[in-house]
Design a protein around this motif. Structure first.
Motif, PDB file in Angstrom:
ATOM      1  N   ARG A 142      37.926  38.096  51.070  1.00 60.89           N
ATOM      2  CA  ARG A 142      36.822  38.762  50.389  1.00 60.89           C
ATOM      3  C   ARG A 142      36.363  37.944  49.192  1.00 60.89           C
ATOM      4  O   ARG A 142      37.007  37.964  48.146  1.00 60.89           O
ATOM      5  CB  ARG A 142      37.264  40.160  49.937  1.00 60.89           C
TER       6      ARG A 142
ATOM      7  N   SER B  53      44.629  49.214  45.368  1.00 58.04           N
ATOM      8  CA  SER B  53      45.746  49.768  44.592  1.00 58.04           C
ATOM      9  C   SER B  53      45.596  49.451  43.106  1.00 58.04           C
ATOM     10  O   SER B  53      46.171  50.134  42.255  1.00 58.04           O
ATOM     11  CB  SER B  53      47.078  49.214  45.114  1.00 58.04           C
ATOM     12  N   GLY B  54      44.833  48.404  42.821  1.00 61.31           N
ATOM     13  CA  GLY B  54      44.656  48.015  41.417  1.00 61.31           C
ATOM     14  C   GLY B  54      45.304  46.679  41.097  1.00 61.31           C
ATOM     15  O   GLY B  54      45.526  46.352  39.939  1.00 61.31           O
ATOM     16  N   LYS B  55      45.566  45.881  42.135  1.00 65.00           N
ATOM     17  CA  LYS B  55      46.229  44.573  41.955  1.00 65.00           C
ATOM     18  C   LYS B  55      45.457  43.624  41.044  1.00 65.00           C
ATOM     19  O   LYS B  55      46.022  43.043  40.139  1.00 65.00           O
ATOM     20  CB  LYS B  55      46.371  43.862  43.314  1.00 65.00           C
ATOM     21  N   THR B  56      44.169  43.458  41.358  1.00 62.84           N
ATOM     22  CA  THR B  56      43.371  42.494  40.594  1.00 62.84           C
ATOM     23  C   THR B  56      43.247  42.934  39.138  1.00 62.84           C
ATOM     24  O   THR B  56      43.447  42.146  38.215  1.00 62.84           O
ATOM     25  CB  THR B  56      41.975  42.346  41.243  1.00 62.84           C
TER      26      THR B  56
ATOM     27  N   ASP C 244      46.231  57.574  34.637  1.00 64.87           N
ATOM     28  CA  ASP C 244      45.305  58.317  33.785  1.00 64.87           C
ATOM     29  C   ASP C 244      44.573  59.382  34.589  1.00 64.87           C
ATOM     30  O   ASP C 244      43.988  60.297  34.022  1.00 64.87           O
ATOM     31  CB  ASP C 244      44.278  57.357  33.155  1.00 64.87           C
TER      32      ASP C 244
ATOM     33  N   GLY D 168      49.661  51.568  34.852  1.00 61.29           N
ATOM     34  CA  GLY D 168      48.258  51.332  34.527  1.00 61.29           C
ATOM     35  C   GLY D 168      47.643  52.674  34.183  1.00 61.29           C
ATOM     36  O   GLY D 168      47.813  53.652  34.915  1.00 61.29           O
ATOM     37  N   THR D 169      46.941  52.714  33.047  1.00 62.35           N
ATOM     38  CA  THR D 169      46.417  54.004  32.603  1.00 62.35           C
ATOM     39  C   THR D 169      44.916  53.961  32.339  1.00 62.35           C
ATOM     40  O   THR D 169      44.420  54.676  31.478  1.00 62.35           O
ATOM     41  CB  THR D 169      47.146  54.450  31.313  1.00 62.35           C
TER      42      THR D 169
ATOM     43  N   GLU E  60      40.884  51.644  33.420  1.00 59.49           N
ATOM     44  CA  GLU E  60      40.262  50.465  34.018  1.00 59.49           C
ATOM     45  C   GLU E  60      40.189  49.290  33.044  1.00 59.49           C
ATOM     46  O   GLU E  60      40.022  48.153  33.453  1.00 59.49           O
ATOM     47  CB  GLU E  60      38.863  50.831  34.507  1.00 59.49           C
TER      48      GLU E  60
END
Ligand code: GDP
Length: 295
Positions: free
Chosen positions: A140, A110-113, A250, A273-274, A276
């Motif tokens: 992991r 999802s983009g947590k890290t 994005d 979040g838009t 990396e």
């Protein structure tokens, strides 16, 4: 962002522009198109239906047809409703406590890290915080490494315990470490699975219970539309989280998650979040987003 939705809404409003004087039928047609645009953006049927019903009621209540610029007024009613749908006011993050403890939840990927790093960097630069990032993914090793890479890129220390397989202990130890070493912000990145499962929910609920975070954020990939909303509901049922982070705005997202999540879980979207990169983070402003959608 939401280009398709913007285009469709623009088309819906064209119905009004073509006429010198607009009629009840024009309004009904426009609202039908607005509803279709919302459905195409992956907003669920009931939310879309209620949305246009509220706009219609307000249009009747304010005698839209007898006003000087009925088309503009109707567009404004739609905008107001979009703002409400996305949460109304801007919602800040709770920075009380010393250290402030923020727990990240959400599915794997999802983009947590990435977001944990972005938030650490954001609060470090904007609020002068001294953050500690905590790696609580015990499954992991790559996830732990990833957080270390993120931490290094923003010059923020990362706490991890490679041998420890107990995320509750790791989180508790990290908070102790933060207190002993002058960190006033602890951001705990947790393990995620590819789909909601009981084991994952139990684990994060245990961490949540043990560390009593000041802020629990649910991170969700905005590309996942209706699924985003279902996942949000599952996490909220267990964690009663404080706010939502919508990532990957994005990309070519249709907008459904941004427009539906608030009505389903009644929690505000706090950040987006838009990208990396570590600076691709923004506070979420419902009104700005509505302006953007309406072009
Ligand atoms: P986690 O498994 O929840 O920790 O997710 P990650 O932080 O590892 O992110 C998964 C992938 O999504 C990575 O390739 C990230 O670079 C990417 N990603 C995260 N946030 C964003 C964003 O806002 N926009 C884009 N385009 N990619 C993102």
């Amino acid at each position: 962002m939401f280009d398709n939705l913007s285009e469709k809404l623009d088309k819906a409003f064209h119905i009004l522009k073509g006429h010198g004087k607009i009629t009840e039928i024009n309004v009904a047609e426009t609202l039908k198109e607005v509803r279709r645009a919302l459905l195409d953006a992956d907003v669920n049927f009931k939310i879309a239906k209620d949305f246009t019903a509220r706009v219609r009621d307000k249009a009747i209540g304010q005698n839209v047809l007898t006003t000087l610029q009925p088309g503009q007024l109707l567009v404004k009613l739609v905008k107001d409703e979009l703002v409400d749908l996305m949460g109304g006011d801007v919602a800040g993050v709770n920075l009380s406590g010393n250290p402030t403890v923020i727990l990240m939840s959400g599915l794997q990927g999802s983009g947590k890290t990435t977001f944990s790093g972005k938030l650490a960097n954001y609060l470090k630069t904007k609020k002068n915080k001294k953050p500690l990032l905590v790696a609580c993914d015990i499954y992991r090793p790559a996830a732990i490494n990833q957080l270390h890479v993120v931490g290094k890129s923003i010059d923020v220390e990362v706490y991890s315990e490679i041998e420890n397989k107990n995320p509750v202990e790791i989180a508790q130890n990290a908070i102790k470490y933060a207190k002993a070493n002058g960190f006033n912000l602890v951001i705990v990145d947790t393990a995620g699975r590819l789909a909601v499962d009981e084991e994952m929910m139990d684990e994060i609920a245990r961490v949540h219970q043990a560390i009593q975070p000041h802020e629990t954020l649910f991170v969700v990939d905005s590309m996942t539309g209706q699924d985003a909303v279902n996942t949000a509901k599952a996490f909220n049922d267990r964690l009663n989280f404080d706010g939502v982070v919508l990532t990957k705005l994005d990309g070519d997202t249709r907008g459904g998650a941004a427009l539906s999540i608030k009505s389903v879980v009644n929690k505000p979207i706090k950040f987006i979040g838009t990208g990396e990169k570590m600076d691709a983070i923004d506070a979420f402003y419902p009104s700005r987003m509505a302006d953007r959608i309406l072009g």
